[in-house]
Scaffold this active site. Sequence first.
Site, PDB file in Angstrom:
ATOM      1  N   ALA A 176      -7.449  -0.833 -16.108  1.00  0.00           N
ATOM      2  CA  ALA A 176      -6.325  -1.673 -16.546  1.00  0.00           C
ATOM      3  C   ALA A 176      -6.006  -2.679 -15.444  1.00  0.00           C
ATOM      4  O   ALA A 176      -6.333  -2.466 -14.270  1.00  0.00           O
ATOM      5  CB  ALA A 176      -5.106  -0.799 -16.843  1.00  0.00           C
ATOM      6  N   GLY A 215     -15.733   2.868  -3.805  1.00  0.00           N
ATOM      7  CA  GLY A 215     -15.591   2.151  -5.068  1.00  0.00           C
ATOM      8  C   GLY A 215     -16.202   2.941  -6.211  1.00  0.00           C
ATOM      9  O   GLY A 215     -15.942   4.141  -6.357  1.00  0.00           O
ATOM     10  N   LYS A 272       0.808  -1.221   0.000  1.00  0.00           N
ATOM     11  CA  LYS A 272       0.000   0.000   0.000  1.00  0.00           C
ATOM     12  C   LYS A 272       0.845   1.276   0.000  1.00  0.00           C
ATOM     13  O   LYS A 272       0.540   2.228  -0.696  1.00  0.00           O
ATOM     14  CB  LYS A 272      -0.961   0.000   1.188  1.00  0.00           C
ATOM     15  CG  LYS A 272      -1.923  -1.184   1.156  1.00  0.00           C
ATOM     16  CD  LYS A 272      -3.106  -1.007   2.053  1.00  0.00           C
ATOM     17  CE  LYS A 272      -4.127  -0.046   1.505  1.00  0.00           C
ATOM     18  NZ  LYS A 272      -4.786  -0.491   0.285  1.00  0.00           N
ATOM     19  N   GLY A 297      -7.794   2.004  -4.378  1.00  0.00           N
ATOM     20  CA  GLY A 297      -7.726   2.798  -3.147  1.00  0.00           C
ATOM     21  C   GLY A 297      -6.375   3.495  -3.009  1.00  0.00           C
ATOM     22  O   GLY A 297      -6.299   4.668  -2.626  1.00  0.00           O
ATOM     23  N   ASP A 298      -5.308   2.787  -3.345  1.00  0.00           N
ATOM     24  CA  ASP A 298      -3.975   3.390  -3.226  1.00  0.00           C
ATOM     25  C   ASP A 298      -3.743   4.436  -4.311  1.00  0.00           C
ATOM     26  O   ASP A 298      -3.073   5.448  -4.075  1.00  0.00           O
ATOM     27  CB  ASP A 298      -2.895   2.309  -3.296  1.00  0.00           C
ATOM     28  CG  ASP A 298      -2.956   1.379  -2.094  1.00  0.00           C
ATOM     29  OD1 ASP A 298      -3.482   1.804  -1.048  1.00  0.00           O
ATOM     30  OD2 ASP A 298      -2.492   0.241  -2.211  1.00  0.00           O
TER      31      ASP A 298
HETATM   32  N1  LIG Z   1     -15.580   0.649 -10.503  1.00  0.00           N
HETATM   33  C1  LIG Z   1     -15.072   1.877 -10.331  1.00  0.00           C
HETATM   34  N2  LIG Z   1     -15.372   2.862 -11.188  1.00  0.00           N
HETATM   35  C2  LIG Z   1     -14.858   4.101 -11.031  1.00  0.00           C
HETATM   36  N3  LIG Z   1     -14.036   4.445 -10.008  1.00  0.00           N
HETATM   37  C3  LIG Z   1     -13.719   3.506  -9.118  1.00  0.00           C
HETATM   38  C4  LIG Z   1     -14.206   2.173  -9.216  1.00  0.00           C
HETATM   39  N4  LIG Z   1     -13.727   1.464  -8.173  1.00  0.00           N
HETATM   40  C5  LIG Z   1     -12.959   2.318  -7.467  1.00  0.00           C
HETATM   41  N5  LIG Z   1     -12.960   3.549  -8.028  1.00  0.00           N
HETATM   42  C6  LIG Z   1     -12.238   4.742  -7.539  1.00  0.00           C
HETATM   43  O1  LIG Z   1     -11.248   4.327  -6.617  1.00  0.00           O
HETATM   44  C7  LIG Z   1     -11.510   4.882  -5.323  1.00  0.00           C
HETATM   45  C8  LIG Z   1     -11.148   3.868  -4.266  1.00  0.00           C
HETATM   46  O2  LIG Z   1     -11.923   2.691  -4.466  1.00  0.00           O
HETATM   47  P1  LIG Z   1     -12.392   1.755  -3.261  1.00  0.00           P
HETATM   48  O3  LIG Z   1     -13.314   2.500  -2.387  1.00  0.00           O
HETATM   49  O4  LIG Z   1     -12.887   0.490  -3.885  1.00  0.00           O
HETATM   50  O5  LIG Z   1     -11.021   1.560  -2.480  1.00  0.00           O
HETATM   51  P2  LIG Z   1     -10.369   0.234  -1.893  1.00  0.00           P
HETATM   52  O6  LIG Z   1     -11.466  -0.681  -1.408  1.00  0.00           O
HETATM   53  O7  LIG Z   1      -9.351   0.666  -0.904  1.00  0.00           O
HETATM   54  O8  LIG Z   1      -9.708  -0.362  -3.174  1.00  0.00           O
HETATM   55  P3  LIG Z   1      -8.645  -1.547  -3.328  1.00  0.00           P
HETATM   56  O9  LIG Z   1      -8.614  -2.283  -2.000  1.00  0.00           O
HETATM   57  O10 LIG Z   1      -9.163  -2.350  -4.476  1.00  0.00           O
HETATM   58  O11 LIG Z   1      -7.391  -0.833  -3.652  1.00  0.00           O
HETATM   59  C9  LIG Z   1     -12.983   5.255  -5.328  1.00  0.00           C
HETATM   60  O12 LIG Z   1     -13.238   6.306  -4.397  1.00  0.00           O
HETATM   61  C10 LIG Z   1     -13.152   5.708  -6.772  1.00  0.00           C
HETATM   62  O13 LIG Z   1     -12.643   7.012  -6.942  1.00  0.00           O
HETATM   63  K   LIG Z   2      -6.158  -1.818 -11.494  1.00  0.00           K
END
Ligand SMILES: Nc1ncnc2c1ncn2[C@@H]1O[C@H](COP(=O)(O)OP(=O)(O)OP(=O)(O)O)[C@@H](O)[C@H]1O
Ligand SMILES: [K+]
Length: 267
Positions: free
Chosen positions: A249, A182, A54, A213-214
């Site tokens: 991607a 997400g 992370k 998220g990162d």
């Molecule tokens: N399907 C999606 N379409 C558009 N933007 C997305 C999508 N998924 C994630 N994002 C973007 O990424 C940001 C972080 O996503 P998320 O809330 O899923 O974080 P996370 O659970 O920490 O992710 P991960 O653990 O997969 O790195 C969201 O606030 C949004 O801006």
């Molecule tokens: K990705």
Amino acid sequence: MAASGEPCRPGRGEAAAVVVVGSCMTDLVSLAHRLPKTGETIHGHKFFIGFGGKGANQCVQAARLGAKTSLVCKVGKDSFGNNYIENLKQNDISTEFAYQTKDAATGTASIIVNNEVKTLFNPAPAIADLDPQFYTLSDVFCCNESEAEILTGLTVGSPADAGKAALMLMGRGCQVVIVTLGAGGCVMLSQTEPTPKHIPTETVKAVDTTGAGDSFVGALAFYLAYYPHLSLEEMLKRSNFIAAVSVQAAGTQSSYPYRKDLPIHLF
Ligand SMILES: Nc1ncnc2c1ncn2[C@@H]1O[C@H](COP(=O)(O)OP(=O)(O)OP(=O)(O)O)[C@@H](O)[C@H]1O
Ligand SMILES: [K+]
């Protein structure tokens, strides 16, 4: 972090605007049609090694947007560790505080500090009994839905729920709380604007959301460091946009966009 082990570069360069303290992990990724059962051996059809963790992910995203970055981390004194240090250098990240040691590297949370000592804290992976000082010492506290649930005990499945959780977290002493949702974008609130605000994101065709998220946190650190006069809402809209590119991607750092490939209005 204890400063045992060998630092990877003794010299001091230009001061970093984004400093990340966090983990470097080597991803060993096997693609198979299904997961093996306990003790079973199955055929896979692809294998690759990637750079993850992370702290490093967030640092790479900020660096690719043009931030002067430094990663405070510790990796093993082995081929994975050597490759990782090389990966940091390839991404123009200072390795002055990247250490190598024979001890196992650990990293469960990351703190990003810019040169105004603004602290962006990402409590991942979350633990319910997080030391209360993390709340009071965080200027910006950014977590995802499941982390918000673990930290608050509330169910977080909608922007309204995220707002309630964010309020509870802010009550523990943070200046600003962001909960990412997400594809739903994120929710923000702050001591000065205590009404939760939902910031939706682009609708995109998500291929692989790993590392989104990162990417989001790295982009936010970039804006906090380089565009401090933007409103928080504008920073979050732009971070949403960048993270939405990353989900289109495969992989983690391999999916993070470079500044040159992003629309000019983001900078
Ligand atoms: N399907 C999606 N379409 C558009 N933007 C997305 C999508 N998924 C994630 N994002 C973007 O990424 C940001 C972080 O996503 P998320 O809330 O899923 O974080 P996370 O659970 O920490 O992710 P991960 O653990 O997969 O790195 C969201 O606030 C949004 O801006
Ligand atoms: K990705």
